[in-house]
Design a protein around this motif. Sequence first.
Motif, PDB file in Angstrom:
ATOM      1  N   LEU A 380      24.096  13.383 -33.422  1.00 43.16           N
ATOM      2  CA  LEU A 380      25.464  12.872 -33.519  1.00 43.16           C
ATOM      3  C   LEU A 380      25.471  11.382 -33.856  1.00 43.16           C
ATOM      4  O   LEU A 380      26.334  10.892 -34.553  1.00 43.16           O
ATOM      5  N   ARG A 381      24.454  10.679 -33.349  1.00 45.38           N
ATOM      6  CA  ARG A 381      24.356   9.256 -33.672  1.00 45.38           C
ATOM      7  C   ARG A 381      23.579   9.046 -34.951  1.00 45.38           C
ATOM      8  O   ARG A 381      23.352   7.919 -35.367  1.00 45.38           O
ATOM      9  N   GLN A 382      23.124  10.131 -35.528  1.00 47.46           N
ATOM     10  CA  GLN A 382      22.325  10.094 -36.751  1.00 47.46           C
ATOM     11  C   GLN A 382      21.075   9.238 -36.606  1.00 47.46           C
ATOM     12  O   GLN A 382      20.716   8.478 -37.488  1.00 47.46           O
TER      13      GLN A 382
ATOM     14  N   TYR B  16      15.475   4.969 -23.276  1.00 47.87           N
ATOM     15  CA  TYR B  16      14.274   4.156 -23.455  1.00 47.87           C
ATOM     16  C   TYR B  16      14.197   3.702 -24.888  1.00 47.87           C
ATOM     17  O   TYR B  16      14.246   4.511 -25.813  1.00 47.87           O
ATOM     18  N   ARG B  17      14.128   2.395 -25.035  1.00 40.79           N
ATOM     19  CA  ARG B  17      13.962   1.845 -26.379  1.00 40.79           C
ATOM     20  C   ARG B  17      12.592   1.204 -26.423  1.00 40.79           C
ATOM     21  O   ARG B  17      12.378   0.172 -25.783  1.00 40.79           O
ATOM     22  N   ASP B  18      11.650   1.812 -27.106  1.00 37.22           N
ATOM     23  CA  ASP B  18      10.263   1.328 -27.141  1.00 37.22           C
ATOM     24  C   ASP B  18       9.763   1.032 -25.717  1.00 37.22           C
ATOM     25  O   ASP B  18       9.435  -0.108 -25.391  1.00 37.22           O
ATOM     26  N   PRO B  43      35.019  -0.933 -22.335  1.00 37.14           N
ATOM     27  CA  PRO B  43      34.598  -1.656 -23.536  1.00 37.14           C
ATOM     28  C   PRO B  43      33.503  -0.906 -24.293  1.00 37.14           C
ATOM     29  O   PRO B  43      32.870   0.000 -23.748  1.00 37.14           O
ATOM     30  N   SER B  44      33.317  -1.318 -25.505  1.00 32.27           N
ATOM     31  CA  SER B  44      32.298  -0.689 -26.343  1.00 32.27           C
ATOM     32  C   SER B  44      30.925  -0.857 -25.705  1.00 32.27           C
ATOM     33  O   SER B  44      30.596  -1.929 -25.209  1.00 32.27           O
ATOM     34  N   GLY B  45      30.176   0.183 -25.687  1.00 27.55           N
ATOM     35  CA  GLY B  45      28.827   0.109 -25.135  1.00 27.55           C
ATOM     36  C   GLY B  45      28.782   0.315 -23.637  1.00 27.55           C
ATOM     37  O   GLY B  45      27.720   0.236 -23.028  1.00 27.55           O
ATOM     38  N   SER B  46      29.927   0.622 -23.035  1.00 24.22           N
ATOM     39  CA  SER B  46      29.935   0.772 -21.577  1.00 24.22           C
ATOM     40  C   SER B  46      29.426   2.144 -21.143  1.00 24.22           C
ATOM     41  O   SER B  46      29.214   2.374 -19.958  1.00 24.22           O
ATOM     42  N   GLY B  47      29.246   3.062 -22.093  1.00 22.92           N
ATOM     43  CA  GLY B  47      28.657   4.356 -21.747  1.00 22.92           C
ATOM     44  C   GLY B  47      29.660   5.499 -21.698  1.00 22.92           C
ATOM     45  O   GLY B  47      29.365   6.568 -21.152  1.00 22.92           O
ATOM     46  N   LYS B  48      30.825   5.327 -22.307  1.00 24.15           N
ATOM     47  CA  LYS B  48      31.854   6.375 -22.294  1.00 24.15           C
ATOM     48  C   LYS B  48      31.355   7.646 -22.995  1.00 24.15           C
ATOM     49  O   LYS B  48      31.427   8.745 -22.436  1.00 24.15           O
ATOM     50  N   SER B  49      30.849   7.446 -24.203  1.00 23.59           N
ATOM     51  CA  SER B  49      30.355   8.615 -24.948  1.00 23.59           C
ATOM     52  C   SER B  49      29.201   9.268 -24.211  1.00 23.59           C
ATOM     53  O   SER B  49      29.088  10.497 -24.151  1.00 23.59           O
ATOM     54  N   THR B  50      28.350   8.437 -23.659  1.00 20.43           N
ATOM     55  CA  THR B  50      27.201   8.965 -22.923  1.00 20.43           C
ATOM     56  C   THR B  50      27.658   9.871 -21.790  1.00 20.43           C
ATOM     57  O   THR B  50      27.142  10.989 -21.624  1.00 20.43           O
ATOM     58  N   LEU B  51      28.644   9.411 -21.037  1.00 16.43           N
ATOM     59  CA  LEU B  51      29.147  10.214 -19.926  1.00 16.43           C
ATOM     60  C   LEU B  51      29.776  11.523 -20.423  1.00 16.43           C
ATOM     61  O   LEU B  51      29.538  12.598 -19.866  1.00 16.43           O
ATOM     62  N   THR B 203      38.912   6.874 -24.911  1.00 21.37           N
ATOM     63  CA  THR B 203      39.732   6.119 -25.863  1.00 21.37           C
ATOM     64  C   THR B 203      39.634   4.629 -25.604  1.00 21.37           C
ATOM     65  O   THR B 203      39.306   4.167 -24.504  1.00 21.37           O
ATOM     66  N   HIS B 204      39.873   3.872 -26.656  1.00 19.59           N
ATOM     67  CA  HIS B 204      39.949   2.418 -26.559  1.00 19.59           C
ATOM     68  C   HIS B 204      41.389   1.977 -26.410  1.00 19.59           C
ATOM     69  O   HIS B 204      41.672   0.842 -26.049  1.00 19.59           O
ATOM     70  N   ASP B 205      42.278   2.887 -26.769  1.00 24.75           N
ATOM     71  CA  ASP B 205      43.668   2.537 -27.011  1.00 24.75           C
ATOM     72  C   ASP B 205      44.511   2.791 -25.758  1.00 24.75           C
ATOM     73  O   ASP B 205      44.646   3.937 -25.324  1.00 24.75           O
TER      74      ASP B 205
END
Lengths: 384, 231
Positions: A380-382, B16-18, B43-51, B203-205
């Motif tokens: 999904l994040r490609q 995990y990033r590297d 806010p963006s990057g706060s983990g909404k999509s992840t959750l 949502t952001h809105d």
Amino acid sequence: MNFLRLLLRNALRGRLRTFLTVCGSAFLMFVLVFMLTALSEMDAWQGTAATHLRIAVQHGTGLANSLPITLEPFLRGETIAPHGYCICKLNWFGGIYLDPHNFFARFATDHLAWRELFDEFAISQAHYDAWCAQKDSCVVGAALAAKYHWSIGQRVTVLGDIYPIDVTTEIVGIFNGPTPRDEEVLYFRWDYFDELLGGRKLVGTYWLKARTPEDIPKLKELIDAHTRNSPDPTETMTENEFGQQFMEMMGNVKGLVMNLGGVLLVIMVLMTANTVAMSARERVVEVAVLRTLGFRRIHVLGLFLGEAVLVSLAGAVLSLGISYVLFNVLRLSPAPEYFPYFLVERSTMVLALAASVGCGLASAAIPALRSARRPIVDGLRQII
Amino acid sequence: MSELAVRVSQVAKTYYRDQTPVPVLEHIDLTVPTGEFLALMGPSGSGKSTLLNLIAGIDRPTAGTIEVAGQSLAGLSERALAAFRSRHIGFIFQLYNLIPVLSASENVELPLLLTHLSRAERAQHVRAALDIVGLADRSDHLPRQLSGGQEQRVAIARAIVTDPTLLLADEPTGDLDKKNEEEVLVLLQRLNREFKKTIVMVTHDPKAAACAGRTVQLEKGALAVAPVAAG
Ligand SMILES: Nc1ncnc2c1ncn2[C@@H]1O[C@H](COP(=O)(O)OP(=O)(O)OP(=O)(O)O)[C@@H](O)[C@H]1O
Ligand SMILES: [Mg+2]
């Protein structure tokens, strides 16, 4: 909608790309079918000679040299009689009928022994009697007669190339063989041949029949021992072995063809793999979406493998269709002088289809596995 | 059916990033009662999509447990998880993510291919779903023949066609203009009120969030106190 429909839609997504891939694999498959057919035709000629107890005697140095007529009394004598019978001269005449491309076998032979020696041929008594009655006459296979629209009573001239004579004979008989391939022959009388040659008594090969399979080694031993210390030693062999000397010349060809076929398959796999890899790359998000909807890894695997198999099968079917029409329906031959028939066999078709399925699977395996195993969130994040 | 559509307990997610751990979610507790329309902001990057992905069962938490419709996702195999998604989750993406080579109705039919429904039954379900989103007359259109708003409505039809327990929407109006945004929000509200769908929407809105019954705020990987519910 069903899975097959989804496969088709996916396959037709990049129309030009799919079209080019289908054409590419069709072309490669055509070459493969062509080569396999050439091989099967070679085998077919050999195969027709398989089952008889016929024995050939040729000059020990090869077919280019003639045997002396003095061998004949020995062959007909009491040493051989318990083991072999039906002694028959057979000269490969070669020559040209109207056009060098009109290839078929022409033999000068002993008409009296011929019928018993080649007992797989069926000829009417009237036709056979006519042949025996007239020195400058010949008999031809039914397929050959049909091919050249010959009829009884017609005179046929073959210009000599091996022998410095032209032979004109009247067709007095038509015979049938087990297969059309066996009917691609014209036999004329050896006594007439010798008369045209001015009585030089050149015998290409002697043929005879072994009484039992156990007599075959005996005959080989007896005949070859008899001539061993003469100026014209012989080599005696079964009809199969006789045929194989021609095939041995092609033995290398066969290996070469097999290797080439392997190379073609590899090219085909690489070509299709490239296409599948490209489309898998484009569909990373789609795959993740499908899996979010509940599709399993096996479904994704199936979609990519199925699509690749579909495309390569399409190529194979296209090429088989074209070959079938060209070779089996229109009866075209790429080299009529070597292959009067060039028929794509059913086994060749099955092999080609199986090879294309295998190619499709092999080419899609890696991209399909990668797509199926990629975590959904990465897709999904490609993150590729 | 359980009173709770979703129960998230002490969930953490670390990427995990590297080799370096990147903690995205920590100690998340969240419950969504059946029938609720919840907005998830932050806010963006706060983990909404992840959750949201964790609740959808398309990703696995590093720690903690998630239950949907009374079923814990922790012990499920890949295969069982796929079956779970197919049965319980309707997912709506920001970028619609329709399959471009399939018509609107075929896109909606996709999730039904995994069921035992007959062709006629599938067609019936597809028609009903497209009717609800008001696009029955566009069923033969390809995605590229539809406007963004229409595409998103087809995507919503695809999400509801299996009648899932839970609708999850990740910024469903993020890519739409005002008018289409309005339409999609009204549609989601209707699905919640009329069809009793439980909805979790990222949502952001604030205006979109106002359509929901409750709003929770993600702040640097943790849930903050929710502001007063609107709508
Ligand atoms: N697969 C991943 N690998 C590494 N880091 C990731 C991965 N997925 C998400 N992240 C990181 O996790 C954090 C949260 O991402 P997430 O997409 O959940 O945020 P978000 O709240 O949805 O943001 P946005 O509003 O921009 O969509 C981000 O810093 C992101 O870079
Ligand atoms: Mg997000």
